[in-house]
Design a protein around this motif. Structure first.
Motif, PDB file in Angstrom:
ATOM      1  N   VAL A  29       0.879  -1.172   0.000  1.00 52.11           N
ATOM      2  CA  VAL A  29       0.000   0.000   0.000  1.00 52.11           C
ATOM      3  C   VAL A  29       0.911   1.214   0.000  1.00 52.11           C
ATOM      4  O   VAL A  29       1.748   1.363   0.900  1.00 52.11           O
ATOM      5  N   ALA A  82      -2.297   5.508   4.132  1.00 48.17           N
ATOM      6  CA  ALA A  82      -1.642   4.283   3.672  1.00 48.17           C
ATOM      7  C   ALA A  82      -1.353   3.339   4.841  1.00 48.17           C
ATOM      8  O   ALA A  82      -1.591   2.134   4.749  1.00 48.17           O
ATOM      9  N   SER A  83      -0.871   3.894   5.941  1.00 48.68           N
ATOM     10  CA  SER A  83      -0.520   3.033   7.085  1.00 48.68           C
ATOM     11  C   SER A  83      -1.763   2.423   7.720  1.00 48.68           C
ATOM     12  O   SER A  83      -1.720   1.283   8.194  1.00 48.68           O
ATOM     13  N   GLY A 135      -3.073  -0.261   5.284  1.00 54.44           N
ATOM     14  CA  GLY A 135      -2.148  -1.391   5.367  1.00 54.44           C
ATOM     15  C   GLY A 135      -2.388  -2.222   6.615  1.00 54.44           C
ATOM     16  O   GLY A 135      -2.413  -3.461   6.563  1.00 54.44           O
ATOM     17  N   ALA A 144       3.273  -1.310   4.025  1.00 56.16           N
ATOM     18  CA  ALA A 144       2.788   0.043   3.732  1.00 56.16           C
ATOM     19  C   ALA A 144       3.996   0.953   3.590  1.00 56.16           C
ATOM     20  O   ALA A 144       4.850   0.991   4.478  1.00 56.16           O
ATOM     21  N   ASP A 185       4.970   4.604   3.546  1.00 55.40           N
ATOM     22  CA  ASP A 185       4.392   5.891   3.903  1.00 55.40           C
ATOM     23  C   ASP A 185       5.489   6.950   3.947  1.00 55.40           C
ATOM     24  O   ASP A 185       6.660   6.640   3.768  1.00 55.40           O
ATOM     25  N   TYR A 239       2.633  -7.403   9.177  1.00 51.88           N
ATOM     26  CA  TYR A 239       2.581  -6.002   8.758  1.00 51.88           C
ATOM     27  C   TYR A 239       3.917  -5.292   8.951  1.00 51.88           C
ATOM     28  O   TYR A 239       4.515  -5.371  10.026  1.00 51.88           O
ATOM     29  N   LEU A 241       5.425  -1.431   8.339  1.00 59.53           N
ATOM     30  CA  LEU A 241       5.235  -0.032   7.958  1.00 59.53           C
ATOM     31  C   LEU A 241       6.605   0.569   7.672  1.00 59.53           C
ATOM     32  O   LEU A 241       7.442   0.654   8.580  1.00 59.53           O
TER      33      LEU A 241
END
Ligand SMILES: [Mg+2]
Length: 184
Positions: A20, A49-50, A53, A66, A68, A91, A93
């Motif tokens: 993302v 986005a975060s 995600g 994600a 970002d 996940y 980020l």
């Protein structure tokens, strides 16, 4: 190193994962460098986005990255406590922190001044936060993908944008092919 150089380096690493990507020039750069149906480009949702995600990671088992920016995370600062308190070990980020609002003319952000997003993420309760130099982003990301632990990466890079064309894909097409990639 500027953001587009980081994206070029990590493109082979993220290609097979759900991504993302932050609104504006970051998405344009990723699209131009290595467009994939597994890329979900933000076309009108600064700061989300975060959050998108995280929701995607919580809703299904595939790994989600994600990508970002510092300006977007500062716009949606509530995302960090939300991420910390709803951990998803699939996940990652990746905050590409160039200390500026790149898509609107490189105005400085507070992350380029006194505010450390690494310290903010830790203070919000994110357990696994790694700050790295731009040059080390690919290696840190590979290690995060190899582990099964939610990771926040703050990659410190220089301000600047690559000249890339706008994304002409219809948003409905971007959504549709991404949903198919999620289900595949
Ligand atoms: Mg920025």
């Amino acid at each position: 190193m500027i953001r587009s150089e980081i994206l070029r380096e990590i493109a082979p690493v993220i290609r097979d994962h759900l991504v993302v990507c932050n609104i504006g020039i970051p998405s344009q750069e990723l699209h131009a460098i290595d467009d994939q149906p597994t890329n979900f480009y933000m076309l009108g949702t600064m700061g989300l986005a975060s959050s998108i995600g995280l929701g995607l990671a919580l809703a299904q088992p595939k790994k989600v990255i994600a990508i970002d920016g510092d300006g977007s995370v500062l716009t949606n600062l509530g995302t960090l406590p939300t991420i910390a308190n709803n951990p998803a070990d699939n996940y990652i980020l990746l905050i590409i922190d160039n200390g500026s609002y790149g898509s609107t003319g490189d105005q400085p952000t507070y992350a380029g001044k006194k505010t450390s997003l690494t310290a903010v993420a830790k203070a919000c309760g994110c357990d696994n936060v790694i700050e790295c130099r731009a040059e080390d982003t690919k290696k840190v990301l590979e290690e995060a993908l190899a582990g099964d632990r939610m990771t926040v990466i703050v990659s410190k890079c220089e301000s600047g944008n690559a000249k890339m064309p706008v994304i002409t894909l219809d948003p409905v097409v971007i959504r549709h092919r991404f949903m198919e990639a999620v289900k595949a």
